[in-house]
Design an enzyme around this catalytic site. Structure first.
Site, short mmCIF file in Angstrom:
data_model
loop_
_atom_site.label_atom_id
_atom_site.label_comp_id
_atom_site.label_asym_id
_atom_site.label_seq_id
_atom_site.Cartn_x
_atom_site.Cartn_y
_atom_site.Cartn_z
N ASP A 25 52.93 42.86 48.30
CA ASP A 25 52.61 41.57 48.86
C ASP A 25 53.40 41.23 50.18
O ASP A 25 54.48 41.47 50.00
CB ASP A 25 52.83 40.43 47.73
CG ASP A 25 52.88 39.13 48.38
OD1 ASP A 25 52.12 38.95 49.63
OD2 ASP A 25 53.15 38.12 47.87
N ASN A 27 53.08 38.78 52.43
CA ASN A 27 52.99 37.49 53.04
C ASN A 27 53.40 36.35 52.07
O ASN A 27 52.85 35.18 52.14
CB ASN A 27 51.73 37.38 53.84
CG ASN A 27 50.48 37.15 52.85
OD1 ASN A 27 50.62 37.74 51.57
ND2 ASN A 27 49.35 36.62 53.18
N ASP A 29 52.25 35.55 49.18
CA ASP A 29 51.45 34.72 48.32
C ASP A 29 50.98 35.17 46.90
O ASP A 29 50.12 34.50 46.13
CB ASP A 29 49.85 34.48 49.09
CG ASP A 29 49.23 35.90 49.33
OD1 ASP A 29 49.82 36.95 48.84
OD2 ASP A 29 48.18 35.69 49.93
N ASP A 33 48.45 43.14 49.84
CA ASP A 33 47.51 43.01 51.09
C ASP A 33 47.80 44.18 51.88
O ASP A 33 48.80 45.07 51.52
CB ASP A 33 48.25 41.76 52.03
CG ASP A 33 49.53 41.61 52.02
OD1 ASP A 33 50.25 42.75 52.55
OD2 ASP A 33 50.04 40.55 51.54
N ASP A 107 36.08 51.85 49.20
CA ASP A 107 35.15 51.72 48.33
C ASP A 107 33.65 51.23 48.97
O ASP A 107 33.76 50.43 49.82
CB ASP A 107 35.54 50.50 47.53
CG ASP A 107 35.40 50.76 45.81
OD1 ASP A 107 34.06 51.14 45.51
OD2 ASP A 107 36.30 50.84 45.31
N ASP A 209 30.35 52.92 44.43
CA ASP A 209 30.42 52.10 43.21
C ASP A 209 29.14 52.41 42.50
O ASP A 209 28.12 52.08 43.10
CB ASP A 209 30.82 50.50 43.59
CG ASP A 209 30.88 50.01 42.25
OD1 ASP A 209 31.89 50.00 41.41
OD2 ASP A 209 30.29 48.98 42.09
N GLU A 272 30.74 57.00 41.52
CA GLU A 272 31.25 56.37 40.31
C GLU A 272 30.07 56.47 39.11
O GLU A 272 28.98 55.82 39.79
CB GLU A 272 31.89 55.01 40.57
CG GLU A 272 32.38 54.59 39.11
CD GLU A 272 31.83 53.33 38.64
OE1 GLU A 272 30.90 52.68 39.31
OE2 GLU A 272 32.75 52.80 37.76
N HIS A 333 41.05 51.39 37.79
CA HIS A 333 41.29 50.00 37.69
C HIS A 333 40.37 49.39 36.54
O HIS A 333 40.51 48.16 36.35
CB HIS A 333 40.87 49.44 38.87
CG HIS A 333 39.50 49.62 39.50
ND1 HIS A 333 39.16 50.64 40.09
CD2 HIS A 333 38.57 48.66 39.52
CE1 HIS A 333 37.72 50.77 40.15
NE2 HIS A 333 37.51 49.35 39.84
N ASP A 334 39.45 50.24 35.87
CA ASP A 334 38.72 49.80 34.81
C ASP A 334 39.08 50.33 33.29
O ASP A 334 38.39 50.12 32.32
CB ASP A 334 37.12 50.41 34.86
CG ASP A 334 36.61 49.78 36.30
OD1 ASP A 334 36.98 48.49 36.65
OD2 ASP A 334 36.07 50.41 36.91
C1 NOJ Z 1 32.67 49.62 38.86
C2 NOJ Z 1 33.76 49.19 39.15
O1 NOJ Z 1 34.86 50.10 39.13
C3 NOJ Z 1 33.96 47.86 38.63
O2 NOJ Z 1 35.53 47.69 38.77
C4 NOJ Z 1 33.35 46.83 39.02
O3 NOJ Z 1 33.43 45.82 38.02
C5 NOJ Z 1 31.74 47.44 38.77
N1 NOJ Z 1 31.66 48.70 39.17
C6 NOJ Z 1 30.88 46.45 39.25
O4 NOJ Z 1 31.01 46.64 40.73
#
Ligand code: NOJ
Length: 536
Positions: A25, A27, A29, A33, A107, A209, A272, A333-334
């Site tokens: 971060d 700035n 908040d 960023d 992305d 994605d 993905e 991140h999933d």
């Molecule tokens: C896959 C992404 O990695 C995930 O984070 C997202 O929620 C879904 N696609 C929907 O875009």
């Protein structure tokens, strides 16, 4: 082939995934960023062995978004969300990244927009709007229920009724993420312009994605039940999603992306989709120009078993054509962080595997210091998806741990998600000074890989021997051989090898490096791994 051979950059890089909200971060908040990322580029690669040494960044979405799915719900594909910066800062980011020879992958969320996107606002305004067909609209069944049994990946039906026009629209993810209709040529043209826009801004590639969702069955047939499913009644897995996703025509759409990329110099796209080898093979075939690959996520889900991992990699390698470039992923991140999933010792072993296999390694930010998932009480959760399904993804998205100061040096104010409890021990500053840390192991492996033509361009061949707890393979180029031996067992294991001597390049516990050792018979500690240059 010498390391100077001109190849598409994707054949040479280690990719580092940044979740921009959580990297740095600048700035105050509490949210990361673009400027924060620029400030930390030298950590990623300053051209010396003191930095991590990665050479490509994949940025999770930074486009304008209402952030219902934290950027995977885009309301303007041609602008940056103010929380991350603006187009001018983006230009600076590209310039600064390229100055350090770091490629940038954006992305590309093509399956759906945000419901706040002007396209959807127009589309939903009336059945006769010119953008009506840009999304997927269907009449209710006579009893008012959804048109078919398709499910949203995030829970419940994938159809939402829009009362104004009394039709359902399709959302493969959240209702706030309506699916675009990729069978409509105008959608295709509009999205091609999006790719062109970012290519002209200087980006080097894309991460596509939800690629498998892009096209749905044109007859909208019900998905059949999954005969092997035994879990809870409302799970997504209770159906075989053969009509709502994975249609052969999705490959044509991916091919469209490749064609656009092929018009420009040196671009790359990765799709993905969580697939087994036969399905990945189909995706590799989608583009003939070698600019595309599906992600291989299997190392995330395979059981902890040396022989299963070996046979997956053997089979995957055997499935690839000459132009296909493999990749491997340990986390994103999933998915739960790798240390939380398998523990620290095993995570070191996996890192060794990741950086010594053929292909493109993907590193999720924070894995290089061994960050762990952070448990959050339900009142602190930010991921809306987690409210609908059991899996909440906040835990793997917490702020990068830079140092032991307040908020782990991520921000001077309270961050949007709490920092991990162990941040005073698990942070960049501390690990840089610790010769046996996860960070120093990552750094060593990455630098070795980047400068070693056998690891970059050599072939892969696994070794079979009596011990089923150990996975060993060779990377070979001409007469040169690099041997990787990984002990998956919690016990000491010994293996006999058909070689006499080798120089140790790296061990997971950082012992013996630089030494020449006899390798006819070798003893490995629990979860110990070796990378060696074979001498004879
Ligand atoms: C896959 C992404 O990695 C995930 O984070 C997202 O929620 C879904 N696609 C929907 O875009």
């Amino acid at each position: 082939m010498s390391s100077k051979t001109q190849l598409n950059w994707s054949r040479k890089v280690v990719v580092y995934q940044i979740y921009p909200r959580s990297f740095k971060d600048s700035n105050n908040d509490g949210i990361g960023d673009l400027q924060g990322i620029i400030d930390k580029l030298d950590y990623l690669n300053d051209g010396t062995e003191k930095s991590l040494g990665i050479d490509a960044i994949w940025l999770s979405p930074i486009y304008k978004s209402p952030m219902i799915d934290f950027g995977y719900d885009i309301s303007d594909y041609l602008d940056i969300d103010p929380v991350f910066g603006d187009l001018e800062i983006f230009d600076r980011f590209i310039k600064e990244a390229h100055k350090r020879n770091i490629k940038v992958i954006m992305d590309f969320v093509a399956n759906h927009t945000s419901d706040k996107h002007i396209w959807f606002k127009e589309s939903r305004s009336s059945r006769h709007n010119s953008k009506r067909d840009w999304y997927i609209w269907k009449d209710p069944k006579p009893d008012g229920s959804p048109p078919n049994n398709w499910l949203s990946v995030f829970g419940g039906s994938s159809w939402a009724l829009d009362k104004r026009t009394n039709q359902y629209y399709l959302h493969s993810f959240l209702p706030e993420q309506p699916d675009l209709n990729w069978r409509n040529i105008e959608v295709k043209t509009a999205m091609e312009k999006v790719l062109e826009f970012w290519i002209h801004k200087g980006v080097d590639g894309f991460r596509s994605d939800a690629s498998y969702h892009l096209i749905k069955d044109d007859q909208f047939r019900d998905d059949p039940g999954n005969p092997n499913y035994k879990g809870p009644k409302n799970s997504y897995k209770r159906f075989l999603h053969i009509y709502s996703q994975g249609r052969p025509e999705a490959l044509d759409t991916i091919n469209t992306f490749c064609s656009i990329l092929g018009l420009h110099k040196d671009k790359y796209i990765v799709s993905e989709a969580y697939l087994d080898i036969p399905e990945m093979t189909k995706l590799y075939k989608a583009c003939s120009n070698g600019l595309h690959a599906p992600f291989n996520f299997n190392l995330i889900s395979l059981p902890w078993d040396a022989q299963i991992v070996k046979s997956h990699i053997d089979n995957f390698e055997a499935s690839l054509n000459k132009n296909d470039w493999p990749n491997y992923v340990l986390g994103n991140h999933d998915r739960q962080r790798v240390v939380s999933r398998v523990g620290k010792k095993r995570a070191k072993l996996l890192a060794m595997l990741l950086f010594t296999l053929r292909g493109m390694p993907f590193v999720y930010y924070g894995e290089e210091i061994g960050m762990e998932n952070v448990g959050l009480s339900s009142d602190k959760q930010k991921d809306l998806v987690g409210n609908r399904l059991t899996a909440n993804r906040d835990g793997e998205r917490t702020p990068m741990q830079w140092d032991e100061s307040a908020h782990a040096g991520f921000s001077i104010v309270k961050p949007w998600l709490p920092v991990g409890e162990k941040y005073k021990d698990v942070n960049v500053k501390k690990e840089l000074n610790d010769p046996i840390s996860m960070l120093r192991l990552y750094r060593h492996l990455i630098h070795y890989r980047t400068h070693n033509h056998v690891l970059l361009h050599g072939s892969y061949r696994s070794l079979g021997f009596g011990n089923r707890n150990v996975f060993a393979f060779l990377r070979e180029l001409g007469d040169e051989k690099i041997l990787v031996i990984l002990n998956f067992s919690k016990d000491e294991e010994s293996v006999s090898l058909p070689y006499q001597k080798a120089k140790v390049v790296c061990t997971t516990n950082r012992e013996k490096e630089g030494e020449t050792i006899n390798i006819k018979k070798i003893i490995l500690f629990a979860y110990q791994g070796y990378v060696m240059e074979v001498i004879e």
